[in-house]
Design an enzyme around this catalytic site. Structure first.
Site, short mmCIF file in Angstrom:
data_model
loop_
_atom_site.label_atom_id
_atom_site.label_comp_id
_atom_site.label_asym_id
_atom_site.label_seq_id
_atom_site.Cartn_x
_atom_site.Cartn_y
_atom_site.Cartn_z
CB ALA A 12 54.12 46.70 36.50
CG HIS A 13 52.25 48.87 40.27
ND1 HIS A 13 53.49 49.39 39.99
CD2 HIS A 13 51.37 49.49 39.44
CE1 HIS A 13 53.37 50.31 39.03
NE2 HIS A 13 52.09 50.37 38.67
CB THR A 81 45.44 31.17 37.94
OG1 THR A 81 45.18 32.22 38.87
CG2 THR A 81 46.79 30.57 38.24
N PRO A 114 50.37 27.86 33.58
CG PRO A 114 49.57 25.71 34.07
CD PRO A 114 50.02 26.59 32.93
CG HIS A 143 49.52 28.47 46.60
ND1 HIS A 143 49.09 27.24 46.18
CD2 HIS A 143 50.30 28.97 45.61
CE1 HIS A 143 49.58 27.00 44.97
NE2 HIS A 143 50.32 28.03 44.59
CE LYS A 147 46.77 30.03 43.87
NZ LYS A 147 46.96 30.91 42.70
N1 LIG Z 1 52.22 31.12 36.22
C1 LIG Z 1 53.01 31.24 37.30
O1 LIG Z 1 54.14 30.72 37.36
C2 LIG Z 1 52.51 32.04 38.45
C3 LIG Z 1 51.24 32.53 38.41
N2 LIG Z 1 50.78 33.33 39.42
C4 LIG Z 1 49.47 33.91 39.21
O2 LIG Z 1 49.67 35.27 38.80
C5 LIG Z 1 48.57 36.07 39.23
C6 LIG Z 1 49.10 37.25 40.03
O3 LIG Z 1 49.70 36.79 41.21
P1 LIG Z 1 50.36 37.83 42.23
O4 LIG Z 1 51.35 38.68 41.53
O5 LIG Z 1 50.78 37.02 43.42
O6 LIG Z 1 49.09 38.72 42.62
P2 LIG Z 1 49.07 40.23 43.15
O7 LIG Z 1 47.71 40.43 43.75
O8 LIG Z 1 50.26 40.51 43.99
O9 LIG Z 1 49.20 41.11 41.82
C7 LIG Z 1 48.20 41.30 40.88
C8 LIG Z 1 48.34 42.73 40.39
O10 LIG Z 1 47.50 42.91 39.26
C9 LIG Z 1 46.92 44.21 39.35
N3 LIG Z 1 45.75 44.26 38.47
C10 LIG Z 1 44.49 43.85 38.73
N4 LIG Z 1 43.72 44.07 37.64
C11 LIG Z 1 44.52 44.61 36.69
C12 LIG Z 1 44.32 45.04 35.36
N5 LIG Z 1 43.12 44.97 34.78
N6 LIG Z 1 45.37 45.53 34.67
C13 LIG Z 1 46.58 45.62 35.24
N7 LIG Z 1 46.84 45.23 36.50
C14 LIG Z 1 45.82 44.72 37.21
C15 LIG Z 1 46.63 44.37 40.84
O11 LIG Z 1 46.45 45.74 41.18
C16 LIG Z 1 47.91 43.78 41.43
O12 LIG Z 1 48.93 44.78 41.55
C17 LIG Z 1 47.64 35.12 40.00
O13 LIG Z 1 46.65 34.62 39.13
C18 LIG Z 1 48.59 33.99 40.41
O14 LIG Z 1 47.91 32.77 40.64
C19 LIG Z 1 51.55 33.61 40.50
C20 LIG Z 1 52.80 33.10 40.63
C21 LIG Z 1 53.39 32.27 39.61
O1 LIG Z 2 49.21 32.67 43.29
C1 LIG Z 2 50.35 32.13 43.34
O2 LIG Z 2 51.20 32.45 44.17
C2 LIG Z 2 50.65 31.09 42.35
N1 LIG Z 2 49.80 30.87 41.39
C3 LIG Z 2 49.94 29.91 40.35
C4 LIG Z 2 48.85 28.87 40.47
O3 LIG Z 2 47.73 29.19 40.86
O4 LIG Z 2 49.11 27.71 40.13
C5 LIG Z 2 51.33 29.35 40.26
C6 LIG Z 2 51.99 29.14 41.58
O5 LIG Z 2 51.36 28.07 42.22
C7 LIG Z 2 51.95 30.39 42.43
#
Ligand SMILES: NC(=O)C1=CN([C@@H]2O[C@H](COP(=O)(O)OP(=O)(O)OC[C@H]3O[C@@H](n4cnc5c(N)ncnc54)[C@H](O)[C@@H]3O)[C@@H](O)[C@H]2O)C=CC1
Ligand SMILES: O=C(O)C1=N[C@H](C(=O)O)C[C@H](O)C1
Length: 258
Positions: A12-13, A81, A114, A143, A147
């Protein structure tokens, strides 16, 4: 009037987690009942009343979180991911065991996507449709530099879809006479498809699929300029996952694009 669906956010953070909390709070039919970070156990959800969890954490934690959430009796929407086929198979089996003998109303679902941005989901669909008509295809994902993974989950899925479509059409290897002078110059190779990852300050999430034939090129491009682009898809998934027992991979399945 039906009561709002109770949602917990895991991660959430983080960047996505914060955006999801805001989006859930802004939706009349959803209520945000828990926000868990890296130091919280899934056990903390006991008594929260959560029906659905949204999970945006890190590739190293996501599968363990999903199994714990199923054990806690929640359906799950996952955006993190790093999902390999074996991990997906383990979640599918876990859901089958958990749902065996359940009434339809009690059965759990997990929806892993994804990418939740409509433009990206459509770009992947169009790439899959176009792939069989072109000699060459390469994927470039671009990106923000924070990331953690490369290539992006979206690019991996896009490349796999292109490879499947080419194989189904009986296409062979792509033309490429290049001898690389430096390792990595031609990017990663995913099922025979070259994938290139750019990390640049100022970017959010972008992808280009380049398809080439003699004398012509098709470029399919998707740009997420802001994380708000992912929120309609995430909220749609939250509403859908409670109606879809078992494992669903990709928002295209929910949009009937699959
Ligand atoms: N499917 C989609 O549309 C999208 C997917 N993503 C993916 O989402 C993931 C997160 O991306 P962001 O939010 O940018 O990363 P971020 O690094 O900003 O956030 C990840 C958060 O997860 C927390 N965390 C780590 N381990 C944890 C655990 N065991 N339990 C609870 N929290 C935990 C971290 O402390 C951090 O606050 C990445 O894998 C990214 O590629 C990102 C954007 C869009
Ligand atoms: O880490 C990101 O920001 C994103 N992750 C996802 C990915 O790895 O495909 C989705 C989007 O590209 C943003």
């Amino acid at each position: 009037m039906t009561s709002p669906l109770a949602v917990a956010v895991i991660g959430a953070h983080g960047r996505m987690g914060q955006a999801v909390c805001d989006a859930v709070e802004g939706a009349d039919d959803l209520t945000l009942v828990a926000q868990l970070g890296a130091d919280d156990s899934i056990d903390a959800l006991a008594g929260s009343g959560a029906t659905v969890a949204v999970e945006f954490t890190v590739p190293s934690a996501t599968e363990e979180n999903v199994h714990a959430l199923i054990d806690a009796g929640l359906s799950v929407v996952v955006g993190t991911t790093g999902w390999a086929d074996e991990s997906l198979d383990r979640v599918r089996r876990h859901l089958e065991e958990r749902n065996a003998g359940s009434d339809d109303g009690d059965a759990l679902g997990v929806l892993i996507a994804p990418n939740f941005a409509l433009s990206a989901v459509l770009a992947m669909t169009f790439a899959k449709q176009a792939a069989r008509f072109f000699e060459s295809a390469e994927v470039v994902e671009l990106h923000h530099p924070n990331k953690v993974d490369a290539p992006s989950g979206t690019a991996l899925t896009t490349a796999r879809h292109i490879a499947e479509a080419r194989a189904a059409a009986g296409l062979g290897a792509m033309p490429d006479a290049t001898q690389t002078q430096v390792d990595g110059a031609r990017g990663a190779v995913v099922d025979g498809v070259h994938v290139h990852a750019v990390r640049l300050r100022g970017l959010v999430a972008h992808e280009e699929i380049l398809l080439g034939n003699p004398g012509e090129q098709l470029t399919i491009r998707t740009d997420s300029f802001d994380r708000s682009s992912f929120m309609p898809g995430v909220l749609l998934a939250v509403r859908e996952v409670v109606r879809r027992p078992g494992l669903t991979f990709g928002l295209d399945q929910v949009l009937d694009l699959g």
